[in-house]
Design an enzyme around this catalytic site. Structure first.
Site, PDB file in Angstrom:
ATOM      1  N   SER A   1       0.834  -1.188   0.000  1.00 29.27           N
ATOM      2  CA  SER A   1       0.000   0.000   0.000  1.00 29.27           C
ATOM      3  C   SER A   1       0.871   1.240   0.000  1.00 29.27           C
ATOM      4  O   SER A   1       2.098   1.150   0.062  1.00 29.27           O
ATOM      5  CB  SER A   1      -0.915  -0.005   1.229  1.00 29.27           C
ATOM      6  OG  SER A   1      -0.120   0.129   2.394  1.00 29.27           O
ATOM      7  N   LYS A   2       0.216   2.367  -0.049  1.00 28.55           N
ATOM      8  CA  LYS A   2       0.935   3.630  -0.185  1.00 28.55           C
ATOM      9  C   LYS A   2       2.073   3.843   0.814  1.00 28.55           C
ATOM     10  O   LYS A   2       3.069   4.463   0.507  1.00 28.55           O
ATOM     11  CB  LYS A   2      -0.055   4.802  -0.101  1.00 28.55           C
ATOM     12  CG  LYS A   2      -0.653   5.166  -1.452  1.00 28.55           C
ATOM     13  CD  LYS A   2      -2.043   5.737  -1.335  1.00 28.55           C
ATOM     14  CE  LYS A   2      -3.043   4.614  -1.365  1.00 28.55           C
ATOM     15  NZ  LYS A   2      -4.418   4.876  -1.248  1.00 28.55           N
ATOM     16  N   ARG A   3       1.883   3.306   1.989  1.00 29.46           N
ATOM     17  CA  ARG A   3       2.935   3.527   2.982  1.00 29.46           C
ATOM     18  C   ARG A   3       4.249   2.860   2.612  1.00 29.46           C
ATOM     19  O   ARG A   3       5.292   3.135   3.184  1.00 29.46           O
ATOM     20  CB  ARG A   3       2.472   3.033   4.359  1.00 29.46           C
ATOM     21  CG  ARG A   3       1.998   1.595   4.345  1.00 29.46           C
ATOM     22  CD  ARG A   3       1.169   1.303   5.569  1.00 29.46           C
ATOM     23  NE  ARG A   3       2.019   1.027   6.712  1.00 29.46           N
ATOM     24  CZ  ARG A   3       2.241  -0.187   7.201  1.00 29.46           C
ATOM     25  NH1 ARG A   3       1.669  -1.229   6.610  1.00 29.46           N
ATOM     26  NH2 ARG A   3       3.011  -0.366   8.231  1.00 29.46           N
ATOM     27  N   HIS A   4       4.199   1.960   1.646  1.00 31.24           N
ATOM     28  CA  HIS A   4       5.417   1.274   1.237  1.00 31.24           C
ATOM     29  C   HIS A   4       6.143   1.993   0.105  1.00 31.24           C
ATOM     30  O   HIS A   4       7.266   1.650  -0.231  1.00 31.24           O
ATOM     31  CB  HIS A   4       5.097  -0.154   0.790  1.00 31.24           C
ATOM     32  CG  HIS A   4       4.465  -0.987   1.864  1.00 31.24           C
ATOM     33  ND1 HIS A   4       3.191  -1.487   1.764  1.00 31.24           N
ATOM     34  CD2 HIS A   4       4.930  -1.376   3.074  1.00 31.24           C
ATOM     35  CE1 HIS A   4       2.901  -2.175   2.861  1.00 31.24           C
ATOM     36  NE2 HIS A   4       3.934  -2.105   3.676  1.00 31.24           N
TER      37      HIS A   4
END
Length: 482
Positions: free
Chosen positions: A252-255
């Site tokens: 997800s975006k946090r990655h």
RNA sequence: GUCUCCAUCGUCUAGAGGCCUAGGACACCGGGUUUUCAUCCCGGCAACACGGGUUCGACUCCCGUUGGAGAUGCCA
């Protein structure tokens, strides 16, 4: 055996997650490798999530990834419409068939509110509406009462099915919820629309992420209730991301960047992205790693699909991207890299071809180009310590001594090109019986202020031009004598 | 919590009982080539989660443990 038909059924969210793209890729690969059809269907049943232009993003992504579809909203193959909101009436019709056959029921419960989640879940599985008198329920619906249609699950049985990747899977029906088929707004849920459309569109292979593995029995119960043939399931391993702490979870975006658009905007080539994700969860069973789409289609086999989740490795994507960049022709590289270079409207614009040639095999992703060539536009501040270089035996002191003569010789050079400039420098070294690397280093630092530059002093000065080069050498001299 | 799935180098993976002193790639570390860096070449580091079986023989089969992930929405 009938023709293989696979589909890609994205929801128009405005961006294409690479996991989604990989699902599309495998579905496409499966269809192409079997000489079948690849269908695009838009799953826009969630009105709250409507995003303008989202469908355009889907077309654009598929196109630049090279995944052409045989049928879709823009390409009627006789199974349309291919946009679920345009099929709205259908779902109610089918849902009511299920109500009539006892496989579904009307439910008048209030919408769950997010807060008291747990209790509601319990309630939904054992919804009191399940035991409502059917005539009474029908009457309430007829009178306009707000309602949904829920699937009625025979909780005494055990479901099992065979997945093409994961094999035999068994689940007791008692853990299955009476899921909602038709929402209060008359729109079908994803689960229901999927079954109806996949059947109506003759989809033979359902290719999707393994997050659906445990809900597949619900789908099968629906197929059975309708008396429809169950398609072949091809569940794909999940794509994971690793965060700073080393925790792994669904990408997800946090990655990092997870959408195709973000990745290409960051300077990754579509071909490299496609090639990379093809290998995330699938193996050609050989040591080969670089594949064109056509080659992938030829090599693709369901048996090469992996079961365990794969961590998305930006480092390896980077490497793959650099491989694709290196394989570009010089012209292609120059034009593909130009938008990222930031040279438009500067003195460097007319020299772009030469600069690009220096950059070509030093570039892993396009976004790193501006910093690599920043020194060409503005001489950066640097410390005289930079003139120290062990291998070439250069230091600030001998630079201060050598530079004036080097400058004179360069000033007298008529044909200002990389080769001649290097000739001057190596000629100087030969006469003085010193390593060629010494004047090379001295001059390169003087004109670039960088320990690392694309190209050597000859190339740099050719691009800088005689006037600017000499000016920078003068400045260096001033710095050294100060 | 419950259900389902998964388990080979840090990462992506090869391996379908003896071919495995486990192969390839990325990353990393050396060395060579190179006017810097890079490219390129050469080399190195590094894994079968654990415990039981089955078998003449297990990375490969079975069971368990542990670990991880996913699902459990009127999202898809």
């Amino acid at each position: 055996m009938s023709e293989v038909r696979t589909r890609f059924a994205p929801s128009p969210t405005g961006f294409m997650h690479v996991g989604n793209l990989r699902t599309a890729l495998y579905a496409w690969l499966l269809a192409r490798s079997e000489g079948g059809k690849f269908i695009l269907r838009i799953e826009d049943t969630d009105q709250a999530r409507y995003v303008a232009n989202a469908v355009e993003v889907i077309y654009a992504t598929l196109k630049s990834a090279g995944l052409d579809h045989d049928e879709g909203p823009d390409k009627d193959g006789g199974f349309g419409p291919y946009i679920q909101s345009e099929r709205k009436g259908l779902y109610r019709e089918y849902a009511e068939k299920l109500v009539n056959s006892g496989h579904a029921y009307y439910c008048f419960c209030d919408k769950c509110d997010e807060e008291s989640d747990d209790e509601i879940h319990e309630a939904s599985a054992l919804c009191p509406c399940a035991s409502l008198d059917s005539a009474e329920a029908a009457a309430r619906v007829a009178s306009g009462a707000a309602h949904v249609i829920r699937q009625r699950i025979d909780r005494s049985k055990v479901s099992s099915f065979t997945d093409a990747v994961f094999g035999e899977i068994q689940i007791e029906n008692k853990v299955l919820d009476d899921q909602i088929l038709l929402k209060q707004d008359n729109m079908p849920t994803y689960n229901f629309a999927n079954v109806v459309d996949d059947h109506l569109m003759n989809i033979t292979h359902v290719v999707r992420g393994s997050e659906y593995l445990s809900s597949t029995p619900k789908y099968n119960l629906l197929y059975e209730a309708f008396g429809w043939e169950i398609p072949t399931y091809v569940h794909l391993p999940l794509i994971m991301g690793k965060d700073a702490e080393g925790n792994v979870s669904k990408l997800s975006k946090r990655h990092g960047s997870v959408s195709f658009e973000n990745l290409t905007a960051e300077g990754y080539l579509p071909e490299a992205i496609v090639n990379y994700i093809a290998l995330l969860g699938w193996s050609p069973k050989s040591d080969r790693e670089i594949f064109t789409l056509a080659e992938l289609a030829e090599a693709f086999k369901i048996s090469g699909l992996n079961k365990s989740p794969a961590v998305f490795d930006y480092g390896k994507l980077r490497w793959m991207n650099s491989e694709y960049i290196k394989s570009l022709s010089p012209e292609k590289f120059a034009s593909a890299a130009l938008p990222f270079a930031g040279v438009s409207g500067t003195v460097l614009e007319s020299k772009w071809k030469k600069i690009a040639a220096l950059l070509h095999n030093r570039t892993e992703i396009f976004t790193e180009i501006p910093e690599k060539i920043a020194f060409l536009l503005n001489q950066p501040e640097y410390d005289v310590e930079l003139f120290n270089h062990k291998k070439s035996k250069s230091d600030p002191e001998n630079t201060r001594q050598d530079l004036p003569e080097l400058r004179d010789r360069l000033a007298n050079l008529n044909d200002w090109d990389a080769e001649n400039i290097s000739g001057v420098l190596s000629g100087f070294a030969a006469e003085k019986e010193i390593k060629a690397g010494r004047p090379m280093w001295q001059v390169r630092i003087a004109v670039s202020g960088c320990a690392v530059t694309p190209g050597g002093p000859g190339e740099i000065m050719e691009i800088l031009g005689k006037e600017e080069s000499l000016k920078r050498i003068d400045q260096a001299l001033k710095k050294l004598t100060a």
